[in-house]
Design an enzyme around this catalytic site. Structure first.
Site, short mmCIF file in Angstrom:
data_model
loop_
_atom_site.label_atom_id
_atom_site.label_comp_id
_atom_site.label_asym_id
_atom_site.label_seq_id
_atom_site.Cartn_x
_atom_site.Cartn_y
_atom_site.Cartn_z
N ASP A 159 87.29 -26.05 60.11
CA ASP A 159 87.85 -24.76 60.45
C ASP A 159 89.37 -24.76 60.31
OD1 ASP A 159 88.34 -22.29 61.50
OD2 ASP A 159 87.81 -22.80 63.56
N ASP A 357 91.58 -17.92 55.92
CA ASP A 357 90.83 -18.57 56.99
C ASP A 357 89.49 -19.07 56.44
OD1 ASP A 357 89.97 -19.37 59.51
OD2 ASP A 357 89.30 -17.37 60.09
#
Ligand SMILES: *[C@@H]1O[C@H](CO)[C@@H](O)[C@H](O)[C@H]1NC(C)=O
Ligand SMILES: *[C@@H]1O[C@H](CO)[C@@H](O)[C@H](O)[C@H]1NC(C)=O
Ligand SMILES: *[C@@H]1O[C@H](CO)[C@@H](O)[C@H](O)[C@H]1NC(C)=O
Length: 480
Positions: A159, A357
């Site tokens: 992440d 992201d």
């Protein structure tokens, strides 16, 4: 007259009988079907088999991007290449994935809005305790790393939107959820140590308390998932030839949420606790990944050097914002659809900025930008029948069940430094059901929320984060 009839007859004869041998039959069908053979500009159009947009349940092991020994294999955790036991995971359906995605985006927006003073659109997620740290939600791609001595293999979600890495740890004083591999046991590792409460590494960002002078960390994510435990140091083995000693991580004693059967999370944000910052000396704040499509292949995550073909990389600027040190800021300038620029006002993206992201699935655009994109796309897809959208997120869907191939206008993102990135066909439409193929972008609820370039639109590209060099690279076709 007779002559011209003979000519057109032989032309049609040629098209029907010869083209199928020259083109794949599906492609020939597509040309014939649209009746505009020769007029499709392939620079601006994807011609794709509709079946290639469907998720697959067979894993095809990719041989690409394996040019150096420093990369980790990346798979979609709910896809066919995942080794996580899919029966036990209760694989979320698309509706659930999109609800989780919305929670993550709401959290990013509320986080950023508080500092900007836009109190008016706070969501319930802002009521998270201040000590929740910056991280937000969980991504859907996983890698396997080794922790401890001797090493234990653990599957972690990776992440770029969060920093501290963690895994569930014995004795699970609070609660551990079911995971695929055995839960990490610090007492069986010779390289484990707790971090003291008085250490500088027990930073205010992550510390929620102390127990017998051991630092206790806590992270709560945007989807209400959370982990708490002892802050610790361990040997982290990335590949057979590469390990980091004294890697700071969370030894999770109370863990709950939507992590599936993974053992935890690998944080690739830009704050000091992330692996990128911790391994700065070794890898020079440089990493790259390639995210595979739903068609069932594998990608890679690579540290210290490009994992793909570095000759094909195009670099744009990678920025940061001191108020939001985890996030990777990018510079979106405009978008084109089928070769036509939308000519969006520059202020649309520059006023709040944009981030990239790995954990947000669907790209979120300022409301006005999304409306322009949708309208150009609808116009260029007007040959195809529309259908009603599903309840979550998407609003522009087509019934392509009657077509074996379709031509879709290319969607190109124009980034600063003149970098054009064509979104792959798999990143433009998302199959919701056999009869619903939906435009896989979404609008923010207004123009003041930050744009987020999500992982669905990054598929098949090598995305290079040269954090030290302040640049972000895109290399096409690095994985399938
Ligand atoms: C497609 O792009 C190439 C490379 O930019 C260019 O040379 C070619 O003329 C373009 N073709 C059309 C039909 O626009
Ligand atoms: C997805 O799962 C939710 C919760 O289990 C369920 O209510 C919903 O009907 C499912 N949606 C689809 C499209 O299967
Ligand atoms: C780490 O700290 C916890 C809490 O104080 C303690 O229970 C555990 O035994 C410590 N582990 C080691 C290896 O020191």
């Amino acid at each position: 007259m007779g002559g011209s009839m003979a000519t057109s007859f032989s032309f049609i004869f040629f098209c029907y009988l010869v083209f199928p041998f020259l083109l794949s039959s599906d492609l020939a069908y597509a040309y014939e079907e649209r009746g505009i053979a020769g007029s499709i500009n392939l620079n601006y159009t994807h011609i794709v088999r509709t079946s290639s947009l469907l998720p697959s349940n067979v894993c095809r092991h990719s041989t690409r991007g394996h040019t150096n020994g420093r990369h980790l294999k990346v798979v979609n955790r709910h896809g066919p290449c995942s080794h996580l036991d899919q029966q036990k995971i209760q694989v979320p359906n698309l509706t659930q994935i999109l609800i989780q995605d919305r929670l993550r985006v709401n959290w990013i927006h509320s986080r950023l809005a508080v500092n900007l003073g836009h109190e008016s659109f706070q969501t319930s997620a802002t009521t998270l305790p201040a000590k929740s740290g910056r991280p937000i939600g969980t991504g859907n791609y996983v890698v396997i790393v080794g922790l401890g001595t001797p090493k234990e293999d653990l599957t972690l979600v990776f992440d770029t939107g969060s920093d501290l890495s963690w895994t569930q740890c014995k004795p699970c004083v609070g609660h551990c959820y079911d995971q695929q591999e055995p839960i990490f046991d610090p007492s069986s590792s010779s390289s484990y140590s707790n971090v003291s409460c008085f250490s500088a590494q027990c930073s205010q960002n992550i510390k929620i308390g102390c127990t017998s002078s051991t630092c206790v960390y806590g992270v709560r994510y945007g989807d209400q998932s959370e982990t708490q435990g002892f802050l610790a140091k361990e040997r982290l083995t990335l590949t057979s030839s590469d390990a980091l000693d004294g890697f700071l991580f969370g030894c999770g004693q109370y863990n709950d949420g939507l992590f599936g059967r993974t053992a935890g999370l690998l944080g690739l944000g830009r704050a000091p606790e992330s692996i990128v910052s911790q391994a700065a000396q070794k890898y020079g704040r440089f990493f790259s990944y390639c995210l595979p499509t739903l068609s069932g292949s594998t990608g890679f995550l690579s540290f210290g050097s490009s994992g793909g073909n570095s000759n094909s990389l195009k670099f744009t600027n990678l920025g940061q914002n001191a108020d939001h040190p985890s996030f990777y800021y990018i510079d979106i300038v405009d978008i084109s659809v089928g070769g036509q620029n939308l000519n969006l006002p520059p202020s649309l993206f520059s006023s709040q900025g944009s981030i990239i992201d790995s954990g947000t699935v669907i790209t979120r655009l300022p409301k006005t930008a999304y409306a322009a994109l949708r309208s150009a796309f609808q116009q260029q897809m007007s040959n195809y029948p529309t259908t009603s959208p599903p309840p979550q997120l998407f609003d522009t869907c087509y019934d392509l069940s009657g077509y074996s191939t379709v031509s879709i206008p290319k969607i190109t993102f124009l980034f600063g430094n003149n970098v054009n990135m064509d979104i792959v066909a798999e990143g433009i439409l998302r199959v919701v059901s056999a009869t619903q193929f939906c435009l896989a972008f979404a609008g923010n609820s207004d123009d003041n929320q930050i744009a987020i370039f999500g992982n669905y639109q990054q598929q098949k590209y090598e995305v290079v984060y040269d954090v030290a060099g302040g640049r972000l690279g895109f290399g096409a076709g690095a994985c399938d």
